[in-house]
Scaffold this motif. Structure first.
Motif, PDB file in Angstrom:
ATOM      1  N   GLU A  22      38.367  40.829 -11.068  1.00  0.00           N
ATOM      2  CA  GLU A  22      37.061  41.196 -11.374  1.00  0.00           C
ATOM      3  C   GLU A  22      36.882  42.861 -10.854  1.00  0.00           C
ATOM      4  O   GLU A  22      36.260  43.767 -11.205  1.00  0.00           O
ATOM      5  CB  GLU A  22      35.992  40.448 -11.064  1.00  0.00           C
ATOM      6  CG  GLU A  22      35.582  39.717 -12.370  1.00  0.00           C
ATOM      7  CD  GLU A  22      36.444  38.659 -12.914  1.00  0.00           C
ATOM      8  OE1 GLU A  22      37.255  37.928 -11.976  1.00  0.00           O
ATOM      9  OE2 GLU A  22      36.654  38.823 -14.149  1.00  0.00           O
TER      10      GLU A  22
ATOM     11  N   GLN B 174      31.231  40.061 -13.491  1.00  0.00           N
ATOM     12  CA  GLN B 174      31.642  40.302 -15.173  1.00  0.00           C
ATOM     13  C   GLN B 174      30.377  40.447 -15.688  1.00  0.00           C
ATOM     14  O   GLN B 174      30.328  41.460 -16.376  1.00  0.00           O
ATOM     15  CB  GLN B 174      32.270  39.019 -15.794  1.00  0.00           C
ATOM     16  CG  GLN B 174      33.589  38.819 -15.487  1.00  0.00           C
ATOM     17  CD  GLN B 174      33.884  37.425 -15.932  1.00  0.00           C
ATOM     18  OE1 GLN B 174      33.310  36.850 -16.677  1.00  0.00           O
ATOM     19  NE2 GLN B 174      35.129  37.134 -15.731  1.00  0.00           N
TER      20      GLN B 174
ATOM     21  N   ARG C 235      28.996  43.840 -17.641  1.00  0.00           N
ATOM     22  CA  ARG C 235      28.608  43.899 -18.874  1.00  0.00           C
ATOM     23  C   ARG C 235      27.039  44.572 -19.119  1.00  0.00           C
ATOM     24  O   ARG C 235      26.965  45.393 -19.970  1.00  0.00           O
ATOM     25  CB  ARG C 235      28.724  42.234 -19.626  1.00  0.00           C
ATOM     26  CG  ARG C 235      27.911  42.301 -20.951  1.00  0.00           C
ATOM     27  CD  ARG C 235      27.653  41.031 -21.026  1.00  0.00           C
ATOM     28  NE  ARG C 235      26.532  40.503 -20.495  1.00  0.00           N
ATOM     29  CZ  ARG C 235      25.201  40.837 -20.791  1.00  0.00           C
ATOM     30  NH1 ARG C 235      24.872  41.388 -21.965  1.00  0.00           N
ATOM     31  NH2 ARG C 235      24.247  40.288 -20.205  1.00  0.00           N
TER      32      ARG C 235
ATOM     33  N   PRO D 275      34.630  43.823 -19.944  1.00  0.00           N
ATOM     34  CA  PRO D 275      34.358  43.270 -18.890  1.00  0.00           C
ATOM     35  C   PRO D 275      35.331  41.842 -18.724  1.00  0.00           C
ATOM     36  O   PRO D 275      35.063  41.463 -17.611  1.00  0.00           O
ATOM     37  CB  PRO D 275      32.846  42.835 -18.824  1.00  0.00           C
ATOM     38  CG  PRO D 275      32.309  43.648 -19.843  1.00  0.00           C
ATOM     39  CD  PRO D 275      33.376  43.685 -20.851  1.00  0.00           C
ATOM     40  N   TYR D 276      35.910  41.340 -19.483  1.00  0.00           N
ATOM     41  CA  TYR D 276      36.565  40.299 -19.302  1.00  0.00           C
ATOM     42  C   TYR D 276      38.049  40.332 -19.318  1.00  0.00           C
ATOM     43  O   TYR D 276      38.884  39.358 -19.312  1.00  0.00           O
ATOM     44  CB  TYR D 276      36.242  39.511 -20.609  1.00  0.00           C
ATOM     45  CG  TYR D 276      34.975  38.993 -20.693  1.00  0.00           C
ATOM     46  CD1 TYR D 276      33.922  38.772 -19.640  1.00  0.00           C
ATOM     47  CD2 TYR D 276      33.968  39.667 -21.807  1.00  0.00           C
ATOM     48  CE1 TYR D 276      32.666  38.597 -19.862  1.00  0.00           C
ATOM     49  CE2 TYR D 276      32.762  39.517 -22.010  1.00  0.00           C
ATOM     50  CZ  TYR D 276      31.952  39.110 -21.039  1.00  0.00           C
ATOM     51  OH  TYR D 276      30.569  38.954 -21.084  1.00  0.00           O
TER      52      TYR D 276
END
Lengths: 328, 428
Positions: free
Chosen positions: A46, A123, A127, A244-245
């Motif tokens: 992340e 995350q 986002r 974001p993933y």
């Protein structure tokens, strides 16, 4: 069949090297933290993702101010890389301070759980901000270094097809090599690097030798996260679109690379990353051909994962790792 | 306040009155105010109240079963929201059973499994493939879909298939150091999803991203369980069985071995516990619960597709276990109920409410902030806060206390000893 595999080989190698360089630097973050704390830093993927977003945001605002056209491309790249590294490095340090340090003597299960918590938090935070600013959490950066370079591999051997690369490939590769060489120098040749190796070997003894253990651990997190964030920027430049993933699967594969090279071993992680990138690109290009269309390219993630399982079964200490014996 | 609680703790009759009044009041309020989600939740939370009373366990169980099987459906049945209430209750039941399965792996054996939903998917697809026309594509014999009566057999098959996968995954991983397990299971969860998503060629087994539609609902003696209100009872029975099995397992020989491995692997090994076999057992048992609930889930939704089995689901179940208390059965039940209700009711209600507020122009909440999208944020915060400040969870696990003298005197009086032991079982 073999003919076709050979024809595409130059392209596969080039794509594999770009991907492998990204894996290698992210794997460094895992391996450094694991070497020092014996902790899998789940949030590292992340941090990489945050780096990609921070970098893209900086590029976007640079182009909004018109700086991108007014200053040399490489200078703006350097500025963005440095700024992003500092941001993600501090982020990594903060995570260590808040979530890992209070739990250093707690059971490992608990620390792993906070690590997952942090990664979920990041995350959603990213986002949220992206969606608030842009209305959509999938972000496309300005296209940079898009010039195509053709490599005439067929002149080397007539069985090869020509490969074409974006010029960003060279940026990624050169930056990655510079970062890896610098890190290797830092860890092996400087005083702070020696302190890091000492803490990784035996934390208590290092503390007795007047090494400030907390500072060294914080520094490790800073360096690992800064490298991870910078790689995020490179990733965004090379592949264009980010969400974001992306950090999750990529983190998983980088961890595989770290295990492949022997976790805790910095040069091993670099090597493992490159190998994994090459293997994965090879699988993506050739799985359908080799398996007669039964397995499609979408199985490349499965392929990377089965490498992890294989390594764990046959050589759990990795290619360059030391076998560790647990003492009571 | 404390004084009053003390008085209450001493006096069983007072407790009986309090809980009876509570149940009656919430029952009536749900009966009269059908749309009130709050009344529904309050009636459900009477079970939590029941947990804190000092009645004997038999009484607690009887009251609990009566509330769940008679009072709750009866009170909710008076309005249009009946099926949606029962839907929530059914899903709560399914998640509780899954969380209890994960609790064995994480809470008792101390192995962090981040791909738990993979076993859920395996169970769901096991039933889904054979209870739709899908199986005709590759099975050389038999007529598909199988009728709804096969559901009951598939409960067992789902268990076994998931357990086999659990063992297959566990064999390579459990030999190496514990921390690898987390990341390998994480990968496994993702891999299973990718495979199910792509297994529509060369032979169409799972129908890929399209999913399997119109799965046969379960059937018993010609009665089809179609509506959530009927399905609720299926889940309730399975859940009660699960709780019973989990309780018995926890205090059995293997359960104690799990706890020993959790506390210290090397010491446990020195005491003669086979490490790999014990861990594999935990993995397989946990997986089998998940597989069984997968079968139930497939039959309930009558639709299976890969998007129901993402990492978020695995983490959701982990949050249930951590929130409730690792290793504590009542805690995990509470955690699972809280998280499921938060997910299904609270977040959606809040989103609707905020949407209405922004429509009427009171405040304007950006779409990005809508609570229904904040699941990851909320779960992340819960995981971090609980791991840092309350790792034992809301209702911590209690180890049974044994009185040495009593045990020794019990040796001469076997009947008493057994009675005592039984009480200990259910006190945990």
């Amino acid at each position: 069949m073999i003919e076709h595999v050979l024809q595409t080989l130059p392209q596969v190698v080039i794509d594999g090297l770009a991907l492998g360089a990204v894996y290698a630097i992210v794997a460094l973050g895992y391996t450094m933290v694991y070497g020092i704390l014996e902790l899998i830093n789940f949030a590292h993927g992340e941090i990489f993702m945050t780096g990609a977003f921070v970098g893209t945001a900086l590029f976007l605002s640079f182009s909004a101010f018109g700086w991108l056209s007014s200053m040399p491309m490489l200078l703006s790249l350097l500025l963005v890389l440095v700024a992003t590294s500092i941001v993600t490095g501090l982020l990594g340090m903060g995570i260590e301070r808040v979530a890992y340090r209070p739990l250093r003597s707690a059971p490992k299960l608990i620390t792993l759980i906070t690590a997952i918590g942090i990664s979920f938090l990041l995350q959603d935070f990213v986002r949220f901000i992206t969606e608030l600013k842009k209305g959509n959490y999938i972000l496309t950066g300005p296209s940079l270094f898009t010039g195509q370079v053709s490599i005439s591999a067929s002149s080397i051997w007539s069985g090869f097809h020509d490969a074409s690369v974006k010029s960003s490939f060279f940026i990624v590769l050169v930056t990655a090599v510079v970062m890896m060489v610098t890190l290797d120098f830092f860890v092996n040749k400087t005083k702070w690097g020696m302190a890091m190796r000492a803490v990784a070997q035996d934390r208590e003894t290092a503390a007795l030798m007047s090494v400030n253990v907390n500072k060294v651990i914080a520094l490790t997190f800073f360096i690992g996260s800064a490298l991870g964030g910078a790689t995020g920027v490179l990733f965004a430049i090379q592949y264009g679109t980010i969400d974001p993933y992306i950090g999750f699967i990529l983190g998983l594969k980088a961890f595989t690379a770290a295990v492949l090279g022997g976790i805790g071993n910095i040069r091993g992680a670099m090597f493992g990353g490159i190998v994994l990138g090459l293997l994965e690109m090879f699988a993506a290009a050739n799985l359908p051909i080799i398996s007669n269309g039964i397995l499609g390219a979408e199985y490349k993630d499965v392929f990377a994962f089965s490498i992890l399982i294989m390594v764990l079964i046959f050589k759990p200490e990795g290619l360059f790792g030391k076998v560790s014996i647990e003492k009571v | 306040m404390k004084k009053w609680l003390n008085v209450l703790e001493q006096n069983k009759r007072l407790q009986a009155i309090v809980i009876a009044v509570y149940i009656v009041v919430t029952f009536i309020s749900l009966y009269l105010a059908q749309k009130s989600v709050v009344a529904f939740l309050l009636l459900l939370s009477s079970l939590l109240l029941l947990h804190f009373t000092t009645f004997s366990h038999r009484v607690k169980w009887v009251i609990g079963i009566v509330v769940l099987s008679v009072l709750l459906p009866l009170a909710a049945s008076q309005g249009e929201a009946y099926q949606s209430y029962m839907e929530v209750a059914t899903l709560v039941g399914i998640y509780i059973a899954m969380a209890l399965g994960l609790n064995i792996v994480v809470g008792l054996a101390g192995l962090l499994d981040l791909g738990f939903v993979a076993f859920f998917a395996i169970g769901a697809y096991t039933y889904g493939i054979f209870a739709t026309t899908q199986a005709n594509n590759f099975m050389p014999f038999g007529q598909y879909p199988l009728s709804g009566e096969s559901f009951w057999v598939f409960l067992i098959i789902g268990c076994i298939v998931a357990a086999i996968f659990g063992i297959l995954l566990g064999i390579p991983v459990l030999r190496v150091k514990g921390d690898y397990l987390a990341i390998v299971t994480l990968g496994f969860g993702e891999i299973i999803r990718i495979i199910f998503n792509n297994l529509d060629k060369p032979i169409n087994i799972t129908n890929g991203a399209m999913g399997l539609a119109s799965v046969q609902p379960p059937k018993l003696f010609g009665l089809e369980f179609m509506y959530p209100s009927q399905f609720y009872y299926v889940v309730l029975v399975i859940l009660l069985l699960t709780i019973f099995v989990v309780r018995r397992l926890e205090y059995s020989k293997i359960g104690r071995a799990w706890k020993a491995v959790r506390e210290n692997e090397i010491a446990a090994q020195a005491m003669g516990i086979p490490l790999v076999r014990t861990k594999l057992m935990a993995f397989a048992v946990g997986a089998s619960f998940s597989g069984m609930m997968g079968v139930v889930f497939a039959a309930k939704q009558t639709f299976v597709d890969p998007t129901s089995f993402t990492l978020l689901e695995s983490i959701t179940i982990l949050v249930m276990v951590i929130l409730g208390g690792m290793g504590s059965v009542p805690g995990v039940i509470l955690g699972a109920a809280l998280v499921t209700i938060l997910n299904l009711q609270v977040l959606t209600e809040l989103t609707n409410w905020l949407n209405q507020l922004s429509l009427s122009g009171v405040v304007s909440i950006p779409d990005a902030l809508s609570p229904a999208k904040m699941q990851r944020f909320i779960f992340g915060v819960i995981l971090i806060l609980f791991a840092l400040y309350r790792p034992q969870g809301l209702l911590p696990a209690k180890n049974p206390r044994f009185d040495e003298k009593e045990l020794k005197s019990g040796a001469t009086n076997m009947v008493d000893g057994k009675e005592g032991a039984k009480d200990v079982y259910f006190n945990g």
